[in-house]
Write a protein that holds these residues in place. Sequence first.
Motif, PDB file in Angstrom:
ATOM      1  N   TYR A  95       0.501   5.180  10.395  1.00 17.72           N
ATOM      2  CA  TYR A  95       0.093   4.954   8.981  1.00 17.72           C
ATOM      3  C   TYR A  95      -0.414   6.304   8.187  1.00 17.72           C
ATOM      4  O   TYR A  95      -1.236   6.791   8.766  1.00 17.72           O
ATOM      5  N   LEU A  96       0.352   7.069   7.603  1.00 15.67           N
ATOM      6  CA  LEU A  96       0.108   8.246   6.805  1.00 15.67           C
ATOM      7  C   LEU A  96      -0.219   8.018   5.356  1.00 15.67           C
ATOM      8  O   LEU A  96       0.423   7.307   4.815  1.00 15.67           O
ATOM      9  N   VAL A  97      -1.575   8.365   5.023  1.00 14.02           N
ATOM     10  CA  VAL A  97      -1.790   7.990   3.572  1.00 14.02           C
ATOM     11  C   VAL A  97      -2.195   9.370   2.865  1.00 14.02           C
ATOM     12  O   VAL A  97      -2.867  10.407   3.407  1.00 14.02           O
ATOM     13  N   SER A  98      -1.509   9.490   1.717  1.00 16.60           N
ATOM     14  CA  SER A  98      -1.580  10.886   1.127  1.00 16.60           C
ATOM     15  C   SER A  98      -1.770  10.475  -0.424  1.00 16.60           C
ATOM     16  O   SER A  98      -1.472   9.377  -0.992  1.00 16.60           O
ATOM     17  N   PRO A  99      -2.331  11.535  -1.196  1.00 23.77           N
ATOM     18  CA  PRO A  99      -2.524  11.194  -2.743  1.00 23.77           C
ATOM     19  C   PRO A  99      -1.046  10.969  -3.413  1.00 23.77           C
ATOM     20  O   PRO A  99      -0.191  11.824  -2.904  1.00 23.77           O
ATOM     21  N   ALA A 100      -1.166  10.172  -4.460  1.00 22.98           N
ATOM     22  CA  ALA A 100      -0.078   9.866  -5.227  1.00 22.98           C
ATOM     23  C   ALA A 100      -0.562   9.647  -6.516  1.00 22.98           C
ATOM     24  O   ALA A 100      -1.692   9.070  -6.884  1.00 22.98           O
ATOM     25  N   ALA A 101       0.342   9.636  -7.624  1.00 24.15           N
ATOM     26  CA  ALA A 101       0.085   9.369  -9.106  1.00 24.15           C
ATOM     27  C   ALA A 101      -0.523   7.687  -9.194  1.00 24.15           C
ATOM     28  O   ALA A 101      -0.097   6.992  -8.666  1.00 24.15           O
ATOM     29  N   SER A 109      -2.740   6.376  -3.909  1.00 23.45           N
ATOM     30  CA  SER A 109      -2.403   6.839  -2.533  1.00 23.45           C
ATOM     31  C   SER A 109      -1.010   6.322  -2.515  1.00 23.45           C
ATOM     32  O   SER A 109      -0.548   5.176  -2.591  1.00 23.45           O
ATOM     33  N   ARG A 110      -0.286   7.000  -1.614  1.00 25.52           N
ATOM     34  CA  ARG A 110       1.116   6.586  -1.002  1.00 25.52           C
ATOM     35  C   ARG A 110       0.832   6.485   0.533  1.00 25.52           C
ATOM     36  O   ARG A 110       0.102   7.171   1.266  1.00 25.52           O
ATOM     37  N   VAL A 111       1.043   5.270   1.110  1.00 23.18           N
ATOM     38  CA  VAL A 111       0.928   4.753   2.380  1.00 23.18           C
ATOM     39  C   VAL A 111       2.539   4.879   2.909  1.00 23.18           C
ATOM     40  O   VAL A 111       3.298   3.947   2.638  1.00 23.18           O
ATOM     41  N   VAL A 112       2.693   5.469   4.089  1.00 25.49           N
ATOM     42  CA  VAL A 112       3.842   5.376   5.067  1.00 25.49           C
ATOM     43  C   VAL A 112       3.709   4.837   6.217  1.00 25.49           C
ATOM     44  O   VAL A 112       2.788   5.791   6.883  1.00 25.49           O
ATOM     45  N   HIS A 113       4.259   4.041   6.784  1.00 26.54           N
ATOM     46  CA  HIS A 113       4.266   3.090   8.069  1.00 26.54           C
ATOM     47  C   HIS A 113       5.416   3.934   8.822  1.00 26.54           C
ATOM     48  O   HIS A 113       6.493   3.747   8.339  1.00 26.54           O
ATOM     49  N   ARG A 114       5.301   4.465   9.974  1.00 30.19           N
ATOM     50  CA  ARG A 114       6.431   5.076  10.659  1.00 30.19           C
ATOM     51  C   ARG A 114       6.138   4.376  12.054  1.00 30.19           C
ATOM     52  O   ARG A 114       5.127   4.275  12.688  1.00 30.19           O
ATOM     53  N   GLU A 167      -3.616   1.360  -5.367  1.00 33.11           N
ATOM     54  CA  GLU A 167      -4.016   2.154  -6.411  1.00 33.11           C
ATOM     55  C   GLU A 167      -5.338   2.431  -6.345  1.00 33.11           C
ATOM     56  O   GLU A 167      -6.231   2.022  -7.086  1.00 33.11           O
ATOM     57  N   ALA A 168      -5.761   3.297  -5.259  1.00 34.53           N
ATOM     58  CA  ALA A 168      -7.136   3.651  -5.076  1.00 34.53           C
ATOM     59  C   ALA A 168      -6.972   4.938  -4.336  1.00 34.53           C
ATOM     60  O   ALA A 168      -5.891   5.487  -3.937  1.00 34.53           O
ATOM     61  N   PRO A 169      -8.056   5.491  -4.165  1.00 38.54           N
ATOM     62  CA  PRO A 169      -8.331   6.955  -3.630  1.00 38.54           C
ATOM     63  C   PRO A 169      -7.829   6.950  -2.245  1.00 38.54           C
ATOM     64  O   PRO A 169      -8.102   5.965  -1.514  1.00 38.54           O
ATOM     65  N   PRO A 170      -7.136   8.081  -1.689  1.00 37.99           N
ATOM     66  CA  PRO A 170      -6.616   8.053  -0.318  1.00 37.99           C
ATOM     67  C   PRO A 170      -7.653   7.981   0.608  1.00 37.99           C
ATOM     68  O   PRO A 170      -7.579   7.169   1.732  1.00 37.99           O
ATOM     69  N   GLU A 171      -8.815   8.342   0.636  1.00 37.89           N
ATOM     70  CA  GLU A 171     -10.199   8.275   1.565  1.00 37.89           C
ATOM     71  C   GLU A 171     -10.167   6.908   1.632  1.00 37.89           C
ATOM     72  O   GLU A 171     -10.629   6.351   2.831  1.00 37.89           O
ATOM     73  N   ARG A 172     -10.479   6.023   0.632  1.00 38.21           N
ATOM     74  CA  ARG A 172     -10.725   4.558   0.576  1.00 38.21           C
ATOM     75  C   ARG A 172      -9.786   3.880   1.446  1.00 38.21           C
ATOM     76  O   ARG A 172      -9.988   2.809   1.958  1.00 38.21           O
ATOM     77  N   VAL A 173      -8.490   4.225   1.079  1.00 39.46           N
ATOM     78  CA  VAL A 173      -7.228   3.537   1.560  1.00 39.46           C
ATOM     79  C   VAL A 173      -7.214   3.798   3.091  1.00 39.46           C
ATOM     80  O   VAL A 173      -6.848   2.812   3.743  1.00 39.46           O
ATOM     81  N   LEU A 174      -7.328   5.091   3.465  1.00 40.07           N
ATOM     82  CA  LEU A 174      -7.222   5.498   4.808  1.00 40.07           C
ATOM     83  C   LEU A 174      -8.277   4.495   5.398  1.00 40.07           C
ATOM     84  O   LEU A 174      -7.843   4.080   6.687  1.00 40.07           O
ATOM     85  N   ALA A 175      -9.521   4.597   5.034  1.00 40.56           N
ATOM     86  CA  ALA A 175     -10.545   3.614   5.765  1.00 40.56           C
ATOM     87  C   ALA A 175     -10.352   2.225   5.794  1.00 40.56           C
ATOM     88  O   ALA A 175     -10.488   1.603   6.763  1.00 40.56           O
ATOM     89  N   ALA A 176      -9.577   1.938   4.757  1.00 31.84           N
ATOM     90  CA  ALA A 176      -9.435   0.259   4.730  1.00 31.84           C
ATOM     91  C   ALA A 176      -8.195   0.075   5.838  1.00 31.84           C
ATOM     92  O   ALA A 176      -8.266  -0.897   6.508  1.00 31.84           O
ATOM     93  N   VAL A 177      -7.416   0.829   5.791  1.00 26.54           N
ATOM     94  CA  VAL A 177      -6.014   0.767   6.835  1.00 26.54           C
ATOM     95  C   VAL A 177      -6.760   0.992   8.287  1.00 26.54           C
ATOM     96  O   VAL A 177      -6.014  -0.038   8.996  1.00 26.54           O
ATOM     97  N   LEU A 211      -9.971  -3.578  -1.582  1.00 27.63           N
ATOM     98  CA  LEU A 211     -10.369  -2.547  -2.698  1.00 27.63           C
ATOM     99  C   LEU A 211     -10.332  -2.659  -3.976  1.00 27.63           C
ATOM    100  O   LEU A 211     -10.594  -1.977  -4.928  1.00 27.63           O
ATOM    101  N   GLY A 212     -10.057  -3.971  -4.379  1.00 25.45           N
ATOM    102  CA  GLY A 212      -9.902  -4.667  -5.696  1.00 25.45           C
ATOM    103  C   GLY A 212      -8.892  -3.763  -6.718  1.00 25.45           C
ATOM    104  O   GLY A 212      -9.324  -3.686  -7.752  1.00 25.45           O
ATOM    105  N   CYS A 213      -7.737  -3.567  -6.066  1.00 28.59           N
ATOM    106  CA  CYS A 213      -6.812  -2.857  -6.760  1.00 28.59           C
ATOM    107  C   CYS A 213      -5.504  -3.288  -6.653  1.00 28.59           C
ATOM    108  O   CYS A 213      -5.086  -4.134  -5.262  1.00 28.59           O
ATOM    109  N   ALA A 214      -4.337  -2.879  -7.231  1.00 28.93           N
ATOM    110  CA  ALA A 214      -2.758  -3.315  -6.939  1.00 28.93           C
ATOM    111  C   ALA A 214      -2.376  -2.592  -5.738  1.00 28.93           C
ATOM    112  O   ALA A 214      -2.893  -1.052  -5.565  1.00 28.93           O
TER     113      ALA A 214
END
Length: 106
Positions: free
Chosen positions: A44-50, A53-58, A9-19, A99-102
Amino acid sequence: MVEVAGVVEAPPERVLAAVARDTGWRRDGDTVWAQGGWWYRGEYLVSPAAGGSRVVHRVFNVARSPVWTVALANRLFIGFRERTRDGVGALLARVGEELGCAARLT
């Protein structure tokens, strides 16, 4: 071979950087990736989600040898999906904490 997804539950850019920081893997656009050994490629692909961010690992088998050689070398992949899911869950938990989020697997 394996795909595991989750939500942070954080913006994709922040999630991508953290990953990228957590894994130490290369970043290219909206993907963090690593190629390891003779058969493994992880992404790891990070995309916007409600709500964040949605994080998909393949995990991909990129070996040039027959599939059975990879399977034998990896003990027929017994438990591989579960270990991968556990690892992604742990990564999402660390990212959420940073990131201080769920964050959770889906």
